[in-house]
Design an enzyme around this catalytic site. Structure first.
Site, PDB file in Angstrom:
ATOM      1  N   VAL A  34     -25.686 -70.209 106.043  1.00  0.00           N
ATOM      2  CA  VAL A  34     -24.295 -69.967 106.428  1.00  0.00           C
ATOM      3  C   VAL A  34     -24.046 -68.480 106.653  1.00  0.00           C
ATOM      4  O   VAL A  34     -23.301 -68.098 107.565  1.00  0.00           O
ATOM      5  CB  VAL A  34     -23.331 -70.548 105.366  1.00  0.00           C
ATOM      6  CG1 VAL A  34     -23.458 -69.827 104.020  1.00  0.00           C
ATOM      7  CG2 VAL A  34     -21.891 -70.488 105.856  1.00  0.00           C
ATOM      8  N   ASP A  35     -24.663 -67.621 105.850  1.00  0.00           N
ATOM      9  CA  ASP A  35     -24.504 -66.177 106.052  1.00  0.00           C
ATOM     10  C   ASP A  35     -25.170 -65.742 107.352  1.00  0.00           C
ATOM     11  O   ASP A  35     -24.645 -64.895 108.087  1.00  0.00           O
ATOM     12  CB  ASP A  35     -25.113 -65.405 104.876  1.00  0.00           C
ATOM     13  CG  ASP A  35     -24.301 -65.550 103.598  1.00  0.00           C
ATOM     14  OD1 ASP A  35     -23.228 -66.187 103.658  1.00  0.00           O
ATOM     15  OD2 ASP A  35     -24.742 -65.040 102.556  1.00  0.00           O
ATOM     16  N   LEU A  83     -31.291 -73.957 119.850  1.00  0.00           N
ATOM     17  CA  LEU A  83     -30.088 -74.676 120.243  1.00  0.00           C
ATOM     18  C   LEU A  83     -28.867 -73.847 119.886  1.00  0.00           C
ATOM     19  O   LEU A  83     -28.851 -73.139 118.878  1.00  0.00           O
ATOM     20  CB  LEU A  83     -29.991 -76.028 119.522  1.00  0.00           C
ATOM     21  CG  LEU A  83     -31.008 -77.100 119.889  1.00  0.00           C
ATOM     22  CD1 LEU A  83     -30.871 -78.282 118.935  1.00  0.00           C
ATOM     23  CD2 LEU A  83     -30.816 -77.563 121.325  1.00  0.00           C
ATOM     24  N   GLU A 113     -29.084 -87.402 117.275  1.00  0.00           N
ATOM     25  CA  GLU A 113     -30.176 -87.539 116.303  1.00  0.00           C
ATOM     26  C   GLU A 113     -29.963 -86.560 115.151  1.00  0.00           C
ATOM     27  O   GLU A 113     -29.257 -85.554 115.307  1.00  0.00           O
ATOM     28  CB  GLU A 113     -31.522 -87.279 116.980  1.00  0.00           C
ATOM     29  CG  GLU A 113     -31.622 -85.907 117.610  1.00  0.00           C
ATOM     30  CD  GLU A 113     -32.749 -85.814 118.641  1.00  0.00           C
ATOM     31  OE1 GLU A 113     -33.553 -84.875 118.508  1.00  0.00           O
ATOM     32  OE2 GLU A 113     -32.794 -86.660 119.563  1.00  0.00           O
ATOM     33  N   LYS A 115     -30.573 -83.507 112.664  1.00  0.00           N
ATOM     34  CA  LYS A 115     -31.221 -82.199 112.798  1.00  0.00           C
ATOM     35  C   LYS A 115     -32.049 -81.952 111.543  1.00  0.00           C
ATOM     36  O   LYS A 115     -31.525 -81.592 110.495  1.00  0.00           O
ATOM     37  CB  LYS A 115     -30.185 -81.089 112.990  1.00  0.00           C
ATOM     38  CG  LYS A 115     -30.799 -79.714 113.245  1.00  0.00           C
ATOM     39  CD  LYS A 115     -29.730 -78.667 113.485  1.00  0.00           C
ATOM     40  CE  LYS A 115     -30.358 -77.319 113.802  1.00  0.00           C
ATOM     41  NZ  LYS A 115     -31.180 -76.803 112.691  1.00  0.00           N
ATOM     42  N   ARG A 136     -43.345 -72.735 116.746  1.00  0.00           N
ATOM     43  CA  ARG A 136     -42.485 -72.238 117.819  1.00  0.00           C
ATOM     44  C   ARG A 136     -42.648 -70.738 118.019  1.00  0.00           C
ATOM     45  O   ARG A 136     -42.619 -70.252 119.139  1.00  0.00           O
ATOM     46  CB  ARG A 136     -41.022 -72.556 117.502  1.00  0.00           C
ATOM     47  CG  ARG A 136     -40.069 -71.892 118.495  1.00  0.00           C
ATOM     48  CD  ARG A 136     -38.725 -72.555 118.593  1.00  0.00           C
ATOM     49  NE  ARG A 136     -38.097 -72.772 117.308  1.00  0.00           N
ATOM     50  CZ  ARG A 136     -37.051 -73.587 117.137  1.00  0.00           C
ATOM     51  NH1 ARG A 136     -36.576 -74.263 118.170  1.00  0.00           N
ATOM     52  NH2 ARG A 136     -36.504 -73.731 115.953  1.00  0.00           N
ATOM     53  N   GLU A 173     -40.628 -81.970 114.459  1.00  0.00           N
ATOM     54  CA  GLU A 173     -40.360 -81.225 113.229  1.00  0.00           C
ATOM     55  C   GLU A 173     -41.289 -81.689 112.117  1.00  0.00           C
ATOM     56  O   GLU A 173     -41.386 -82.885 111.829  1.00  0.00           O
ATOM     57  CB  GLU A 173     -38.905 -81.448 112.798  1.00  0.00           C
ATOM     58  CG  GLU A 173     -38.378 -80.423 111.846  1.00  0.00           C
ATOM     59  CD  GLU A 173     -37.693 -79.262 112.563  1.00  0.00           C
ATOM     60  OE1 GLU A 173     -37.173 -78.377 111.872  1.00  0.00           O
ATOM     61  OE2 GLU A 173     -37.687 -79.244 113.820  1.00  0.00           O
ATOM     62  N   CYS A 432     -27.845 -80.891  64.960  1.00  0.00           N
ATOM     63  CA  CYS A 432     -27.225 -80.247  66.123  1.00  0.00           C
ATOM     64  C   CYS A 432     -26.187 -81.171  66.755  1.00  0.00           C
ATOM     65  O   CYS A 432     -26.528 -82.282  67.184  1.00  0.00           O
ATOM     66  CB  CYS A 432     -28.294 -79.885  67.153  1.00  0.00           C
ATOM     67  SG  CYS A 432     -27.623 -79.006  68.579  1.00  0.00           S
TER      68      CYS A 432
END
Length: 821
Positions: A34-35, A83, A113, A115, A136, A173, A432
């Protein structure tokens, strides 16, 4: 002062380039996805608003990262592009609108489909044979990882079927399934190896191993999602048709692929897969939409690094960065001490996360997590959030490595770890509070104290109400408490409980009890425990409530007060002490008072008890809380052990100070060296008072003498040795002479039971055989004396016959028992 657009763009390019290298070349992401996505989108926006800042070498114009140089380079005949991403419904609608406007179509069909979160690869087939596999890389040039790809079972080495092109490149993949990832990490934790952050790293790192054998050991999988170069053959004119053809040629294709129409179809698919995401056997980070029509794809064309006819619609991030504010220890129901990171709250996968597991101390050491660190935290579905890596570039000055506390934060007992184990444990099993429910349930179980009718739900509510705080409190339970408990558990809500209670409360004073119950919040999970904790006096209306079960449970509790030593020892719930070990301890030592005060090395005198079990026993009995719980059990609970006897005469064999030194596992101290030492320094106190030179004069090598001195100086060792010597003397004083031992007819023999016996239970047969001196084992070996085979005997019987071990049927066993008992 804010940076200029040019300065900000340059800073973003630097950070993105560094992140690309870590992700694509090192397989060790430094920041959450996300960063990364946020930085890329910010840079794209800057370059749109300030065209003069756009550069050909900008990360917005590139795919992946250059090859690492560790493998031969491969030039892709057809580039492996990336993409574009969509993060909202509006961006998906814009994607469809752009295609509609360019192609002039109103009804657009898309292949949708999942990812996959793995590593993109290209597989080249010539005349149906797999000849080359490449990563790749930067989209134009990748790395030759053919040898490693050959180790993946999903990838066909030769195409199935017929009519395949002369040259076919398949794009797809490589990934690691969640179950395989968890199994790999569990093995790594047990073996002290590197634990991988997530399945994507695991797949990428495994595929880039220089030794294909290592890749073979890590179970990788593959899904095909497209094609590259094709020569000497034709493919279907739709993407969905191409995937179906690839499946016919032997390539795995996701069953989740689906053809949908328009924006509504795409968004419906996104939400359906999103709902199923957490239950899938593999990680995905979004879905991919591709125009299904190949002619339309060609008409749409490409931008610099991505096709215009496809887009990735990303799910909310499962990883985020945040700050560690504290590291605390959480004690589980079984005593496991798990470090937990207290985090600055952050939204991960749509949930605010403020705590994350660190698994164990070894994991903290591997990651080097410190208070104040910026870390990546991951949350996938219902899985407990976990810290997966540290962002070292953001580490503040002055941080220090974390250390496991020595004491339980709940009860103050020692936190211990057995040699070779990953987990640390609180040794206050009985005392405990964090372990209370588990300890009480085990204590009451059938094979322990056998308190029939005391189920887990009863125990949970009694403990939560504060009525049962220790195993001794079970013996304080009254009929009133149990009937009250049943009413509480049967009630759906506080008002229903008040109505039920009203039937059994005396008229005078009942109002206060009922009002207190009615004030409880039925939405609070703890309301039942709060209701049970309310003091009340009862006048039971036996026509309105069944009481027989409570009478039976009280009778079962009373009956458990008279118990055998082996049952009591097993019921205490000592780590590593199962039924057979408890039985052996009872047979050899005979008295709980002796056992509970023995230093741990003396437990090793019992056959089949090694250092790990002996130390666990020692840790348990060293805790004051556990000793107090045993005192309460004997005094408050009035538990009486029915079979107390003198220690076994067999303990006399070889029991002397020299053997105690050996059993104490002092580095370098063998039996011969211990005998020399004791000959020169008779008595534990003499050994404690001696110095290094005296140990050497007694015949110890210099390094062994130095090691002994260091061991004696260590905290508690000297006192333990003195206590062990005193306990040894007590055993020798109480144990009968060896001459008084009457050998059983099966002494020294090992027996295995298999199948179903008609006239004896397995437990009864085992008990009677052991009474004659036999050791009853669970597995067959060459050392097995004979096997007793009942009906439906399985593999144990087969193994016995293959090894030539004698096999008895039930009739022979019964005849033998009748003759010798």
């Amino acid at each position: 002062m804010s940076p200029s657009p040019a300065e900000r763009a340059e800073d973003l390019r630097r950070q993105i380039a560094q992140a690309n290298r870590a992700y694509h070349e090192l397989d060790a992401p430094e920041i959450p996805d996300v960063d990364y996505d946020r930085m890329v989108r910010e840079l794209e926006a800057l370059e749109r608003e300030h065209p003069e800042l756009a550069r050909a070498d900008s990360p917005t114009q590139q795919v992946g990262a250059r090859p690492s140089g560790r493998f031969p380079e491969v030039r892709h005949a057809v580039p492996m592009l990336s993409l574009s991403n969509a993060f909202s419904d509006e961006e998906v609608a814009d994607f469809v609108r752009r295609i509609d406007e360019r192609l002039g179509r109103r009804s657009l069909r898309f292949s949708a489909e999942p990812k996959m979160d793995g590593l993109a690869i290209s597989l080249r087939y010539e005349d149906g044979h797999f000849v080359l596999g490449a990563t790749r890389g930067d989209g134009s040039t990748g790395e030759d990882v053919t040898a490693n790809l050959r180790e993946i079972g999903d990838i066909p080495k030769r195409l199935h079927g017929k009519d395949w092109p002369d040259v076919l490149e398949v794009r797809g993949e490589v990934y690691m399934a969640r179950a395989d990832f968890e199994a790999y990490n569990e093995r790594a934790r047990l073996q002290g190896g590197k634990v991988l952050a997530n399945p994507r790293n695991a797949a990428a790192g495994s595929l880039r191993q220089l030794d294909p054998k290592i890749s073979a050991q890590r179970r990788l999988s593959f899904f095909a999602y497209g094609t590259g170069e094709v020569q000497g053959g034709e493919l279907p004119d739709t993407h969905s048709g191409t995937l179906a053809q690839l499946g016919a040629w032997g390539f795995p294709v996701s069953e989740l692929c689906k053809v949908v129409e328009g924006t509504d179809g795409l968004l419906g698919y996104y939400r359906t897969i999103g709902e199923r995401r957490d239950g899938l056997p593999f990680d995905i980070d979004g879905v991919v939409y591709k125009l299904d029509d190949r002619a339309g794809q060609q008409a749409m064309g490409f931008v610099s690094r991505a096709p215009r006819w496809a887009i990735a619609h990303k799910f909310p991030a499962q990883e985020q960065s945040t700050t560690v504010e504290a590291i605390e220890i959480q004690i589980g129901r079984t005593g496991a001490a798990t470090p937990v990171a207290r985090l600055a709250p952050v939204a991960v996968a749509g949930v605010i996360v403020s705590n994350a597991t660190l698994h164990n101390a070894d994991q903290i050491a591997r990651l080097d997590v410190r208070v104040g660190d910026s870390v990546i935290v991951r949350r996938a579905g219902d899985v407990i959030p976990e810290v997966v890596s540290v962002i070292l570039d953001r580490r503040p000055q002055g941080t220090t490595p974390w250390q496991m506390p020595t004491r339980c934060p709940v009860c103050g007992s020692e936190i211990v770890r057995e040699e070779g184990a990953a987990a640390w444990r609180c040794s206050g099993e009985l005392s405990c509070p964090a372990q209370r429910k588990e300890a009480i349930a085990h204590f009451a179980s059938r094979r322990a104290m056998d308190i029939d009718g005391l189920g887990d739900k009863y125990i949970e509510t009694l403990v939560d109400a504060g009525i049962v705080k220790s195993v001794a409190d079970l013996y304080r339970l009254s009929r009133d408490t149990l009937l009250h408990l049943k009413l509480v558990l049967d009630a759906e809500e506080p008002s229903a409980l008040a109505a039920a209670l009203k039937l059994h409360l005396p008229a005078e004073g009942s109002g206060a009890v009922l009002n207190a119950v009615l004030k409880l919040d039925g939405n609070d999970p703890g309301w039942r425990a709060q209701a049970l904790a309310q003091p009340a006096s009862f006048e039971w209306n036996t026509k309105k409530i069944a009481t027989k079960w409570a009478d039976n449970l009280i009778a079962a509790i009373d009956a458990s007060r008279a118990a055998t030593l082996e049952r009591v020892l097993f019921a205490l719930g000592i780590e590593h002490v199962g039924e057979s070990t408890a039985k052996a301890l009872a047979q050899w030592f005979g008295d709980l008072e002796l056992i509970r005060h023995l230093p741990w090395p003396l437990f090793k005198r019992v056959p089949d008890i090694g250092g790990e079990v002996a130390r666990s026993l020692g840790h348990f009995f060293e805790q004051q809380g556990n000793q107090q719980a045993i005192d309460d059990l004997l005094q408050v609970g009035q538990v009486r052990i029915a079979d107390v006897h003198a220690p076994s005469a067999k303990l006399r064999e070889g029991l002397d100070l020299a053997q105690l030194l050996v059993e104490s596992e002092i580095p370098g101290i063998t039996r011969l060296r211990a005998e020399k030492l004791v000959a020169a320094l008779p008595g534990a106190q003499a050994v404690l008072d001696a110095e290094h030179g005296q140990f050497v004069n007694a015949g110890l090598p210099d390094d062994t003498a130095r090691g002994l001195a260091e061991w004696l100086d260590a905290d508690g060792h000297g006192a333990m040795l003195l206590a062990a010597e005193n306990a040894m003397r007590e055993i020798l004083a109480k144990a009968p002479a060896l001459a008084e031992i009457v050998a059983g007819p099966l002494d020294g023999q090992t027996v295995v039971l298999t199948g179903t016996l008609a006239q004896l239970t397995r437990d009864a047969a085992k008990e009677r055989l052991e009474a004659l001196g036999a050791k009853v084992s669970g597995s067959v070996s060459k050392k097995t004396s004979f096997v007793v085979a009942g009906t439906e005997a399985g593999s144990k019987l087969d193994k016995a016959q293959s090894l030539g071990v004698s096999v008895w049927d039930e009739d022979r066993l019964l005849a033998y028992l009748a003759e010798h008992e």
